[in-house]
Motif scaffolding. Structure first.
Motif, short mmCIF file in Angstrom:
data_model
loop_
_atom_site.label_atom_id
_atom_site.label_comp_id
_atom_site.label_asym_id
_atom_site.label_seq_id
_atom_site.Cartn_x
_atom_site.Cartn_y
_atom_site.Cartn_z
N ALA A 1 -1.67 -0.14 -0.62
CA ALA A 1 -2.17 1.21 -0.36
C ALA A 1 -1.06 2.24 -0.51
CB ALA A 1 -2.76 1.27 1.05
N PHE A 2 0.12 1.91 0.00
CA PHE A 2 1.25 2.83 -0.15
C PHE A 2 1.66 2.93 -1.62
CE2 PHE A 2 5.64 4.02 -0.46
CZ PHE A 2 5.79 5.02 0.48
N ASN A 3 1.74 1.81 -2.30
CA ASN A 3 2.20 1.80 -3.69
C ASN A 3 1.28 2.61 -4.60
OD1 ASN A 3 3.95 0.89 -5.80
ND2 ASN A 3 2.40 -0.61 -6.40
N VAL A 4 -0.02 2.38 -4.48
CA VAL A 4 -0.97 3.12 -5.32
C VAL A 4 -0.91 4.62 -5.00
CG1 VAL A 4 -3.43 3.48 -5.81
CG2 VAL A 4 -2.52 1.17 -5.62
N SER A 5 -0.79 4.96 -3.72
CA SER A 5 -0.81 6.36 -3.32
C SER A 5 0.45 7.11 -3.74
CB SER A 5 -0.98 6.46 -1.79
OG SER A 5 -2.20 5.89 -1.39
N ALA B 1 -0.42 3.48 5.87
CA ALA B 1 0.10 2.22 5.34
C ALA B 1 1.46 1.88 5.94
CB ALA B 1 0.21 2.30 3.81
N LEU B 2 2.33 2.85 6.07
CA LEU B 2 3.66 2.61 6.65
C LEU B 2 3.56 2.22 8.12
CD1 LEU B 2 5.64 5.49 4.93
CD2 LEU B 2 6.10 3.04 4.67
N LEU B 3 2.64 2.84 8.85
CA LEU B 3 2.43 2.46 10.26
C LEU B 3 1.93 1.02 10.35
CD1 LEU B 3 0.80 5.71 11.70
CD2 LEU B 3 3.09 4.83 12.18
N ALA B 4 1.02 0.64 9.46
CA ALA B 4 0.51 -0.74 9.47
C ALA B 4 1.62 -1.73 9.12
CB ALA B 4 -0.64 -0.86 8.47
N MET B 5 2.46 -1.40 8.14
CA MET B 5 3.56 -2.28 7.79
C MET B 5 4.53 -2.45 8.95
SD MET B 5 4.60 -1.66 3.79
CE MET B 5 4.23 0.06 3.61
N SER B 6 4.80 -1.38 9.65
CA SER B 6 5.68 -1.45 10.82
C SER B 6 5.14 -2.41 11.86
CB SER B 6 5.85 -0.05 11.42
OG SER B 6 6.67 -0.09 12.57
N ALA B 7 3.85 -2.30 12.17
CA ALA B 7 3.24 -3.19 13.17
C ALA B 7 3.24 -4.64 12.71
CB ALA B 7 1.81 -2.72 13.45
N LEU B 8 2.98 -4.87 11.43
CA LEU B 8 2.92 -6.24 10.91
C LEU B 8 4.30 -6.89 10.88
CD1 LEU B 8 0.34 -5.58 8.09
CD2 LEU B 8 0.05 -7.24 9.94
N PHE B 9 5.33 -6.15 10.52
CA PHE B 9 6.68 -6.70 10.54
C PHE B 9 7.05 -7.14 11.97
CE2 PHE B 9 7.85 -4.09 6.61
CZ PHE B 9 7.73 -5.18 5.78
N ALA B 10 6.70 -6.31 12.93
CA ALA B 10 7.00 -6.66 14.32
C ALA B 10 6.26 -7.92 14.75
CB ALA B 10 6.62 -5.49 15.23
N THR C 1 14.92 -10.54 14.42
CA THR C 1 15.59 -9.24 14.54
C THR C 1 15.51 -8.47 13.23
OG1 THR C 1 17.11 -10.15 16.18
CG2 THR C 1 17.77 -8.10 15.11
N LEU C 2 15.65 -9.19 12.11
CA LEU C 2 15.51 -8.54 10.81
C LEU C 2 14.14 -7.89 10.67
CD1 LEU C 2 16.22 -7.98 7.82
CD2 LEU C 2 15.46 -10.30 7.30
N LEU C 3 13.11 -8.60 11.08
CA LEU C 3 11.75 -8.04 11.03
C LEU C 3 11.63 -6.80 11.90
CD1 LEU C 3 9.76 -11.40 11.21
CD2 LEU C 3 9.85 -9.85 9.24
N ALA C 4 12.27 -6.81 13.07
CA ALA C 4 12.23 -5.65 13.96
C ALA C 4 12.91 -4.44 13.32
CB ALA C 4 12.88 -5.99 15.29
N VAL C 5 14.03 -4.68 12.63
CA VAL C 5 14.73 -3.59 11.95
C VAL C 5 13.84 -2.97 10.87
CG1 VAL C 5 16.67 -3.04 10.42
CG2 VAL C 5 17.03 -4.49 12.43
N MET C 6 13.19 -3.81 10.10
CA MET C 6 12.30 -3.30 9.05
C MET C 6 11.11 -2.55 9.64
SD MET C 6 13.96 -3.99 6.45
CE MET C 6 15.18 -5.10 5.74
N ALA C 7 10.63 -3.00 10.79
CA ALA C 7 9.53 -2.30 11.46
C ALA C 7 9.95 -0.88 11.86
CB ALA C 7 9.09 -3.09 12.69
N VAL C 8 11.16 -0.74 12.38
CA VAL C 8 11.66 0.57 12.78
C VAL C 8 11.84 1.49 11.57
CG1 VAL C 8 13.62 1.79 13.80
CG2 VAL C 8 12.75 -0.28 14.88
#
Length: 372
Positions: free
Chosen positions: A103-107, A70-79, A154-161
């Motif tokens: 998915a992350f929240n429930v898990s 889930a975290l990997l997917a969020m990173s890609a989507l933010f980017a 740029t904000l989205l890129a920071v959140m992706a990282v």
């Protein structure tokens, strides 16, 4: 379980910051109220379909693997979000972001529910909600600065990282616990009078969330005259009340009777604050929003605590997931209704209506909230 708190902090910081500031970006891109409502409703709709399957996987297969993916997917989507300009692709991206976030929240909820190291429920879940509630104000303050200096992309890129780094930290979490659980077990766990009444209570509670990602930011900007930075400061400052109220719950010894009273008192404060924040003076508005968020903090801690008391350890992942799915119907309905209402009747009107629903729900809670 400190790592759980850190991961939740990063996740809520990233998702809430982007979700709260995104409507301002949508207005810049020329999206109308209906378009914004659809985007937010799709983001909010993911738990309706995916909460129970995710919880079932948590109970039988894995929690950490789902969290990492889930975290990997969020990173890609933010980017990717920084390069999308149309309503339809933006809606699709926010739907996927909602799926990953859910998915992350429930898990992570399942992982924390199943951990028995802390015996006092108030301390356990007050701290849990308190730490995850510190993510949004930290993110909004940082996000406002980054967006102003370097732009929203740029904000989205920071959140992706940040999400990418969090994904790498998932492997360090503790041991997972599983049991052989049948679908029949979930039926008996969820479909009983006490749980169904609490589910209806949660659906009504969630309606007011529909104001937060649709009309809240535009209201602050157009009705109170705040700049983008002012909007972020207002939101972040008020959000501190949410975290503070949850930490307060964590300092109280577990007492079912007092907890129930505080739950309903929190809902009453939340409703009153949401209505009164529509006053024209920005200082008074902030004061009442602070009151609203404090009420939300009490409710947030006691929602998680009540779920932990309703279900057994073996089935709590899927059972709590089902309740989240039902709760999402309120969030989704609120997003569609309040976005439509706000951009037609006035941006303050959804706050007033949603606050009134919370007050009515506090009265319903006298009957619907479990007494133990």
């Amino acid at each position: 379980m400190r790592r759980v708190h850190v991961l939740n902090f990063i996740r809520t910081m990233a998702v809430t910051t982007v979700a709260f500031l995104a409507p301002l970006r949508f207005l810049e891109l020329g999206f109308d109220g209906a378009g914004i409502g659809v985007i937010v409703a799709l983001f909010a709709s993911a738990p309706m379909v995916f909460s129970f399957p995710t919880g079932w996987l948590n109970d039988r297969v894995s929690m950490k693997a789902v969290m990492g993916a889930a975290l990997l997917a969020m990173s890609a989507l933010f980017a990717a979000l920084g390069f999308i300009r149309g309503v339809a692709p933006m809606a699709a991206a926010f739907l996927l972001l909602g799926v990953a976030n859910n998915a992350f929240n429930v898990s992570i909820n399942s992982l924390y529910f199943k951990d028995r190291a802390e015996t006092d429920p108030n301390r356990k879940y007050g701290r849990y909600v308190g730490w995850l509630s510190l993510g949004p104000p930290a993110g909004l303050l940082m996000g406002s600065f980054v967006a102003r200096v370097a732009g929203f992309r740029t904000l989205l890129a920071v959140m992706a990282v940040l999400c990418l780094g969090a994904a790498a930290a998932v492997r360090g979490l503790g041991e997972e616990r599983f049991a052989a659980v049948s679908l029949r077990d979930y039926r008996f766990s969820v479909f009983n009078r006490r749980t169904l009444l609490f589910s209806a209570f949660l659906v009504l509670l969630a309606l007011h969330w529909g104001t937060e990602l649709t009309v809240y930011g535009p209201f602050l900007k157009t009705r109170l005259g705040l700049s983008d930075s002012g909007v972020s400061l207002y939101m972040a400052g008020a959000y501190l009340a949410l975290a503070g109220a949850a930490f307060l719950v964590g300092r109280l010894k577990f007492d079912p009777v007092r907890n129930r009273r505080l739950f309903l008192a929190g809902m009453t404060l939340s409703g009153l604050g949401l209505i009164l924040m529509t006053v024209g003076d920005v200082r008074l508005s902030f004061l009442f929003r602070f009151l609203h968020e404090g009420g939300d903090g009490l409710m947030g801690a006691f929602v998680i605590l009540t779920m932990s008391r309703l279900f057994g350890t073996a089935t709590i992942g899927g059972s709590a997931g089902l309740l989240m799915a039902l709760q999402t119907t309120g969030h989704m309905a609120g997003s569609l209704l309040f976005s439509w209402l706000g951009f037609r009747a006035g941006l303050q009107v959804p706050m007033i209506v949603a606050g009134a629903v919370l007050l009515a729900n506090a009265a319903f809670g006298l009957y619907a909230l479990p007494k133990e």
